[in-house]
Design an enzyme around this catalytic site. Structure first.
Site, PDB file in Angstrom:
ATOM      1  N   LYS A 140       5.651  -3.994 -16.737  1.00  0.00           N
ATOM      2  CA  LYS A 140       6.747  -3.449 -15.944  1.00  0.00           C
ATOM      3  C   LYS A 140       8.040  -4.069 -16.452  1.00  0.00           C
ATOM      4  CE  LYS A 140       8.517  -2.907 -11.281  1.00  0.00           C
ATOM      5  NZ  LYS A 140       8.192  -3.002  -9.846  1.00  0.00           N
ATOM      6  N   ARG A 198      15.435   1.995  -5.425  1.00  0.00           N
ATOM      7  CA  ARG A 198      15.940   0.898  -4.592  1.00  0.00           C
ATOM      8  C   ARG A 198      16.793   1.433  -3.443  1.00  0.00           C
ATOM      9  NH1 ARG A 198      16.999  -3.824  -9.198  1.00  0.00           N
ATOM     10  NH2 ARG A 198      14.881  -3.732 -10.020  1.00  0.00           N
ATOM     11  N   LYS A 221      15.996  -8.730 -12.078  1.00  0.00           N
ATOM     12  CA  LYS A 221      14.641  -9.248 -11.908  1.00  0.00           C
ATOM     13  C   LYS A 221      14.141  -9.776 -13.251  1.00  0.00           C
ATOM     14  CE  LYS A 221      13.625  -6.265  -7.930  1.00  0.00           C
ATOM     15  NZ  LYS A 221      12.604  -5.431  -7.236  1.00  0.00           N
ATOM     16  N   GLU A 225       0.642  -8.793 -21.775  1.00  0.00           N
ATOM     17  CA  GLU A 225       0.547  -8.648 -20.310  1.00  0.00           C
ATOM     18  C   GLU A 225      -0.610  -7.724 -19.924  1.00  0.00           C
ATOM     19  OE1 GLU A 225       1.773  -9.961 -17.742  1.00  0.00           O
ATOM     20  OE2 GLU A 225       3.759 -10.781 -18.141  1.00  0.00           O
ATOM     21  N   LYS A 242       5.491   0.871 -17.124  1.00  0.00           N
ATOM     22  CA  LYS A 242       6.574   1.396 -16.286  1.00  0.00           C
ATOM     23  C   LYS A 242       7.915   0.870 -16.732  1.00  0.00           C
ATOM     24  CE  LYS A 242       8.173   0.991 -11.560  1.00  0.00           C
ATOM     25  NZ  LYS A 242       8.004   0.297 -10.323  1.00  0.00           N
ATOM     26  N   SER A 288      11.948   6.676 -10.708  1.00  0.00           N
ATOM     27  CA  SER A 288      12.995   7.395  -9.979  1.00  0.00           C
ATOM     28  C   SER A 288      14.165   7.800 -10.878  1.00  0.00           C
ATOM     29  CB  SER A 288      13.480   6.526  -8.822  1.00  0.00           C
ATOM     30  OG  SER A 288      13.930   5.267  -9.290  1.00  0.00           O
ATOM     31  N   TYR A 341       7.404  11.785  -9.434  1.00  0.00           N
ATOM     32  CA  TYR A 341       7.962  12.474  -8.263  1.00  0.00           C
ATOM     33  C   TYR A 341       7.874  13.988  -8.437  1.00  0.00           C
ATOM     34  CZ  TYR A 341       9.365   7.752  -7.359  1.00  0.00           C
ATOM     35  OH  TYR A 341       9.325   6.389  -7.161  1.00  0.00           O
TER      36      TYR A 341
HETATM   37  C1  PBG Z   1       9.012  -2.786  -6.647  1.00  0.00           C
HETATM   38  C2  PBG Z   1       8.852  -1.456  -7.209  1.00  0.00           C
HETATM   39  C3  PBG Z   1       9.868  -0.776  -7.909  1.00  0.00           C
HETATM   40  C4  PBG Z   1       9.369   0.482  -8.210  1.00  0.00           C
HETATM   41  C5  PBG Z   1       8.055   0.561  -7.712  1.00  0.00           C
HETATM   42  N1  PBG Z   1       7.731  -0.687  -7.092  1.00  0.00           N
HETATM   43  C6  PBG Z   1      11.283  -1.111  -8.243  1.00  0.00           C
HETATM   44  C7  PBG Z   1      11.752  -2.439  -8.587  1.00  0.00           C
HETATM   45  O1  PBG Z   1      11.089  -3.200  -9.286  1.00  0.00           O
HETATM   46  O2  PBG Z   1      12.833  -2.733  -8.152  1.00  0.00           O
HETATM   47  C8  PBG Z   1      10.177   1.506  -8.941  1.00  0.00           C
HETATM   48  C9  PBG Z   1       9.762   2.881  -8.874  1.00  0.00           C
HETATM   49  C10 PBG Z   1      10.799   3.871  -9.249  1.00  0.00           C
HETATM   50  O3  PBG Z   1      11.916   3.548  -9.712  1.00  0.00           O
HETATM   51  O4  PBG Z   1      10.482   5.052  -9.081  1.00  0.00           O
HETATM   52  N2  PBG Z   1       7.993  -3.660  -6.561  1.00  0.00           N
END
Ligand code: PBG
Length: 336
Positions: free
Chosen positions: A204, A214, A230, A246, A261, A287, A326
């Site tokens: 990720k 968010r 992050k 990972e 991701k 997203s 989505y």
């Molecule tokens: C957080 C989490 C995130 C997403 C899924 N779980 C965002 C982040 O790390 O801030 C993102 C999914 C998306 O953007 O559609 N644990």
């Protein structure tokens, strides 16, 4: 009539593109409804579906509407949903306490969906960000300058067991803390949930494509910014070898499915992970990937339907066996 001019060619790849039936015959990648996991946002209350401005067509649903949406998805052949709660900001605190409340919103939602449709695969995130007042995925160090890995993992173990008890089929650790997959596997097994699987967000990345999500879960409002860094836990977008490392760690720690991701900007990583493991590989079209296709389509600059299809086809062609998107519902409706 073609002219008499001829090149002396033996290889003419265009022969197989001449007619629609020939093109169909040699098509290598095909999307199907069962490829998809639909991410869904759940909120408290009786209110009508709550739109998310940066994600046209996506709504936060209350539990009753969520159950209806899950029925509609199953009917279209979508086998799985991933549920994300948007918590009342008043319930958030530094430690993400509500994540360990067995009556917290997402667990009530899981129970309702599982009761209505036991055969639908239900997935929940194991991460603290919807629950923390600072918006981070973990609890903070005393100096508040980083997340505390090991103390966070202890909370994730408990969170995963509560989710398993509520009936989820797969828990999805999404926070990138070290050692969390092995710790969650051990905690699930110790609690008797040997059949509950782990969909690990293995690679990720610390991506700007999560902005709309968010907003959707309110972690941006909590943090006071959509671009909370992050970087000490999510991966550097520059790194490919580290992503494979990972994924192999999560594989060894007992993950059942390994995820990359975001998806679209990380097709090379999907391919690497696909070639490094024998387990199923998932990819999350996040997203921001969804938002950018919609935004360009709104401006009249891209064709929504064709870009939607092409973006998802590319993710599958790169090697993803499972796609979170989505677009899941509308794609299933088109492909059915
Ligand atoms: C957080 C989490 C995130 C997403 C899924 N779980 C965002 C982040 O790390 O801030 C993102 C999914 C998306 O953007 O559609 N644990």
């Amino acid at each position: 009539m073609p002219s008499d001019f001829r090149l002396d060619l033996v290889q003419r790849p265009r022969r197989l593109r001449r007619t629609a039936s020939l093109r169909a015959l040699v098509e290598e990648t095909v999307l199907r409804p069962a490829d998809f996991i639909a991410p869904l946002f759940v909120v408290e209350g009786k209110a009508a579906p709550d739109p998310i401005a940066s994600m046209p067509g996506v709504f936060r649903l209350n539990v009753a509407d969520l159950v209806k949406e899950c029925r509609a998805l199953a009917k279209l052949g979508v086998p799985a949903v991933a549920l994300f709660p948007k918590l009342d900001p008043k319930l958030k605190d530094d430690e993400g306490t509500q994540a360990l409340n067995e009556d917290t919103l997402v667990l009530r939602a899981v129970r309702a969906v599982k009761k209505a449709m036991p055969e639908l695969t239900v997935i929940t995130d194991v991460a603290l960000d919807p629950y923390t007042s600072h918006g981070h995925d973990g609890v903070l160090t005393p100096a508040r300058d980083d997340v505390e890995n090991d103390r966070t993992v202890r909370l994730l173990e408990k969170m995963a067991v509560l989710q398993a008890r509520a009936g989820v089929d797969l828990v999805a650790p999404s926070d990138m803390m070290d050692g969390r997959v092995g710790a969650i596997r051990a905690a699930l097994d110790a609690a008797g949930f040997t059949g509950t699987g782990i969909l690990a967000y293995s690679a990720k990345f610390n991506s700007a494509y999560y902005g709309p999500f968010r907003d959707a879960v309110g972690s941006a409002q909590a943090a006071g910014t959509r671009l909370l860094s992050k970087a000490t836990y999510q991966m550097n977008p520059a790194n490919r070898h580290e992503a494979v490392r990972e994924a192999l760690l999560d594989d060894a720690e007992g993950a059942d499915i390994l995820m990359v991701k975001p998806a679209g900007a990380y097709l090379d990583i999907i391919r690497e992970v696909r070639e490094a493991t024998w387990k199923p590989v998932a990819a999350y079209q996040v997203s921001g990937e969804y938002a950018q296709i919609h935004a360009a389509a709104r401006l009249g600059w891209l064709d929504l339907a064709r870009c939607r299809h092409e973006s998802l086809l590319a993710i599958k062609r790169a090697g993803a066996d499972v796609i979170l998107s989505y677009f899941a519902k509308e794609m299933a409706a088109l492909l059915k």
